[in-house]
Design a protein around this motif. Structure first.
Motif, PDB file in Angstrom:
ATOM      1  N   ASP A 282       0.843  -1.205   0.000  1.00 36.72           N
ATOM      2  CA  ASP A 282       0.000   0.000   0.000  1.00 36.72           C
ATOM      3  C   ASP A 282       0.872   1.246   0.000  1.00 36.72           C
ATOM      4  O   ASP A 282       0.588   2.230  -0.694  1.00 36.72           O
ATOM      5  N   TYR A 283       1.942   1.179   0.785  1.00 40.66           N
ATOM      6  CA  TYR A 283       2.849   2.327   0.879  1.00 40.66           C
ATOM      7  C   TYR A 283       3.526   2.597  -0.459  1.00 40.66           C
ATOM      8  O   TYR A 283       3.571   3.725  -0.946  1.00 40.66           O
TER       9      TYR A 283
ATOM     10  N   PHE B  24       2.778   9.347  -6.849  1.00 38.93           N
ATOM     11  CA  PHE B  24       3.402  10.669  -6.941  1.00 38.93           C
ATOM     12  C   PHE B  24       4.581  10.683  -7.906  1.00 38.93           C
ATOM     13  O   PHE B  24       4.859  11.693  -8.534  1.00 38.93           O
ATOM     14  N   ILE B  25       5.271   9.603  -8.005  1.00 41.52           N
ATOM     15  CA  ILE B  25       6.513   9.635  -8.790  1.00 41.52           C
ATOM     16  C   ILE B  25       6.375   9.012 -10.177  1.00 41.52           C
ATOM     17  O   ILE B  25       7.299   9.053 -10.958  1.00 41.52           O
TER      18      ILE B  25
ATOM     19  N   LEU C  56       0.663   7.039 -16.182  1.00 41.81           N
ATOM     20  CA  LEU C  56       0.358   5.882 -15.333  1.00 41.81           C
ATOM     21  C   LEU C  56      -0.654   6.265 -14.270  1.00 41.81           C
ATOM     22  O   LEU C  56      -0.508   7.283 -13.600  1.00 41.81           O
ATOM     23  N   ARG C  57      -1.682   5.488 -14.084  1.00 40.71           N
ATOM     24  CA  ARG C  57      -2.665   5.703 -13.040  1.00 40.71           C
ATOM     25  C   ARG C  57      -2.188   4.983 -11.778  1.00 40.71           C
ATOM     26  O   ARG C  57      -1.336   4.083 -11.842  1.00 40.71           O
TER      27      ARG C  57
ATOM     28  N   ARG D 296      -3.606   2.729 -10.209  1.00 41.15           N
ATOM     29  CA  ARG D 296      -3.857   1.290 -10.307  1.00 41.15           C
ATOM     30  C   ARG D 296      -2.680   0.605 -11.016  1.00 41.15           C
ATOM     31  O   ARG D 296      -2.223  -0.460 -10.632  1.00 41.15           O
ATOM     32  N   ASP D 297      -2.228   1.279 -12.097  1.00 43.58           N
ATOM     33  CA  ASP D 297      -1.086   0.734 -12.839  1.00 43.58           C
ATOM     34  C   ASP D 297       0.169   0.706 -11.969  1.00 43.58           C
ATOM     35  O   ASP D 297       0.950  -0.250 -12.005  1.00 43.58           O
ATOM     36  N   ALA D 298       0.312   1.781 -11.227  1.00 44.81           N
ATOM     37  CA  ALA D 298       1.499   1.860 -10.363  1.00 44.81           C
ATOM     38  C   ALA D 298       1.507   0.715  -9.356  1.00 44.81           C
ATOM     39  O   ALA D 298       2.550   0.151  -9.043  1.00 44.81           O
ATOM     40  N   LYS D 299       0.336   0.397  -8.852  1.00 42.28           N
ATOM     41  CA  LYS D 299       0.258  -0.700  -7.871  1.00 42.28           C
ATOM     42  C   LYS D 299       0.704  -2.012  -8.511  1.00 42.28           C
ATOM     43  O   LYS D 299       1.434  -2.800  -7.915  1.00 42.28           O
ATOM     44  N   GLU D 300       0.300  -2.188  -9.736  1.00 41.10           N
ATOM     45  CA  GLU D 300       0.707  -3.418 -10.404  1.00 41.10           C
ATOM     46  C   GLU D 300       2.220  -3.479 -10.589  1.00 41.10           C
ATOM     47  O   GLU D 300       2.840  -4.533 -10.439  1.00 41.10           O
TER      48      GLU D 300
END
Lengths: 128, 381
Positions: free
Chosen positions: A104-105, A112-113, A118-119, A121-125
């Motif tokens: 999550d962190y 932010f970076i 990239l959304r 959601r994409d970043a989480k992936e």
């Protein structure tokens, strides 16, 4: 990552992760961590062993002793003993919570970076 | 209370190691063992012994000679005292923790009174004292809450008979309310340990008959309830090692008496040095007097204006002559061999104007102060 600057909570996460794969003894855990991180993370014995004692005290890992017979002492009675550690059910639950919190962190920071395209959601992936 | 020397379970030595360890490893483990929580000491030592053996083997496979591999493996583990302190921080018995939580609950219950007392200063009288309240202790520890500096509160944990040496105690930081209070600086937690003078006053019946010095020191630690850290490499300068025999039979011997017995045994070979000890941060440290001297060097400035004026008024002596006499007096009577002017390397002295600058171990300064106090001085107008 600079070696030798590991925070206690990161050390805990790393040790629990290593033990989630299989039981291990202290020296093997230290070597395993160094190998898996390409030598970037070194849990020095002065940090590793007190941390193992702390995790055991908290019930996150359990331990048992195994007698090691080397070539030098296989004919003798007894021999050196190793302390093996295993992840407990409580430790497995704690690991799961810590992994989720860490993801999550990372996801939050990635929002932010990441490049604008990239959304979150994409970043989480990506983080996963 | 009389205690007899227990001879079992002496600290590991090179010769006494069951697995034929390298002497340096056995020595390091022996030192560590004296500083670990007693209940866990054996298991921790065994685990670290196994670690060291494997590490030495790996380093030797990597091409290092055994001596260098051993040295490096020990260095990786770090200072025994530092490692032991990490283990000690984990080793607070559940009972003590429970007692402390009990007191914290009581503190919360008395919150208003505490707040008023803390804000108003309230002197050093305990606000809450486990020996005078209904706090469920379940042990002989005394717990009290006292007003601290800047309106803070101090929680003091005191074993029976312990004196005034306070050590900060971080053990309750996992209790959220305490962690927050400590973080904000509104609560400090101390454990009271026996002070050096009280440690010397602790008495026990001893019957050492060529008892190994390591056993004697272990006995002292057990008697005081404190781990003993022995600097064997320094003591080796005096010809002492863990097996050095100590003979002393006494109905009532404190730390000072026991060390005197050791020092008398080595007096012939080491006139100016000897075994000494300090009790700091909950650990009894044993090394040589010269070791502590070098560690405790401090610079003190002595004002001699009053002495110079008095000598001038009474005897008509000039300032330079008075200064020479004072220097002669100090360097002639206060541990003469330690002064640079006398060929020593522990202390030096310089005079500038009416001030005397002395850089010397603390025990020198105590005696200098006493000697100067014996000289009549004219009080400044």
């Amino acid at each position: 990552m600079p070696s030798g600057e590991l925070r206690s909570e990161d050390g805990e996460l790393i040790i629990l992760s290593v033990l989630a794969d299989e039981p291990a003894y202290g020296y093997a855990i230290g070597k395993g961590v160094a190998a898996r991180s390409g030598g970037e993370i070194r849990l020095t014995p002065g940090v590793l062993y007190p941390l193992l004692a702390k995790l055991e005290r908290q019930g996150l890992i359990t331990s048992s002793w195994e007698t090691v017979r080397s070539e030098r002492n296989e004919d003798e009675q007894g021999g050196r003993r190793r302390k093996w550690y295993r992840l407990s059910a409580k430790g497995r639950k704690r690991l799961s919570q810590r992994v989720q919190a860490h993801r999550d962190y990372l996801s939050m920071i990635a929002a932010f970076i990441s490049p604008p395209s990239l959304r979150p959601r994409d970043a989480k992936e990506i983080a996963e | 209370m009389n205690l007899k020397l227990r001879r079992e379970s002496a600290p590991a030595t090179a010769e006494g190691s069951p697995s034929g360890l390298a002497p340096s490893i056995a020595g390091w483990l022996g030192v560590l063992g004296t500083m670990l929580p007693r209940r866990q000491a054996a298991a921790i030592r065994e685990e670290l012994e196994s670690h060291l053996q494997e590490r030495v083997r790996d380093l030797m496979v990597g091409g290092l000679a055994e001596a260098e591999a051993t040295r490096r493996a020990i260095a990786e583990l770090g200072e025994a005292a530092e490692l032991a302190s990490k283990y000690r921080a984990l080793s607070i018995e559940p009972q003590r923790r429970l007692v402390m939580y009990g007191l914290v609950v009581a503190v919360a219950g008395a919150g208003l009174a505490l707040g008023v007392a803390a804000v108003s200063g309230g002197g050093r009288q305990p606000i809450l004292d486990s020996t005078k309240t209904a706090v469920p202790t379940g042990s002989d520890l005394r717990l009290s809450v006292q007003p601290g500096p800047h309106g803070s509160l101090e929680l003091v944990v005191q074993p029976p008979g312990a004196g005034a040496a306070r050590t900060e105690l971080p053990i309750v930081q996992d209790l959220p309310i305490m962690a927050e209070a400590i973080k904000r600086g509104s609560m400090r937690v101390y454990e009271v340990q026996p002070a050096a003078s009280e440690l010397d006053a602790l008495r026990a019946e001893v019957d050492f008959d060529r008892t190994p010095m390591a056993d004697v020191l272990k006995f002292i630690g057990e008697r005081a309830g404190m781990p003993v850290q022995v600097n064997w490499s320094r003591l080796a300068d005096l010809g002492l090692d863990p097996k050095s025999p100590v003979t002393l039979k006494a109905k009532s011997a404190g730390m000072g008496v026991i060390l005197r017995a050791i020092n008398e045994a080595i007096a012939s070979s080491s006139k100016d040095d000897g075994v000494d000890w300090r009790a700091t941060n909950g650990v009894i440290e044993v090394a040589t007097r010269s070791y502590f001297d070098r560690r405790e060097v401090k610079l003190v400035i002595y004002e001699l204006e009053g002495i110079i004026a008095a000598r001038h008024d009474t005897y008509g002596e000039e300032r330079v002559k008075v200064m020479e006499e004072v220097i002669q007096l100090i360097q002639g009577f206060v541990f003469p061999s330690g002064w640079q002017d006398n060929g020593g390397d522990l202390a030096k002295l310089t005079v500038v104007g009416d001030r005397m600058f002395v850089e010397a171990p603390a025990r020198f300064q105590t005696q200098i102060r006493w000697m100067l106090d014996q000289l009549p001085a004219k009080m400044p107008q």
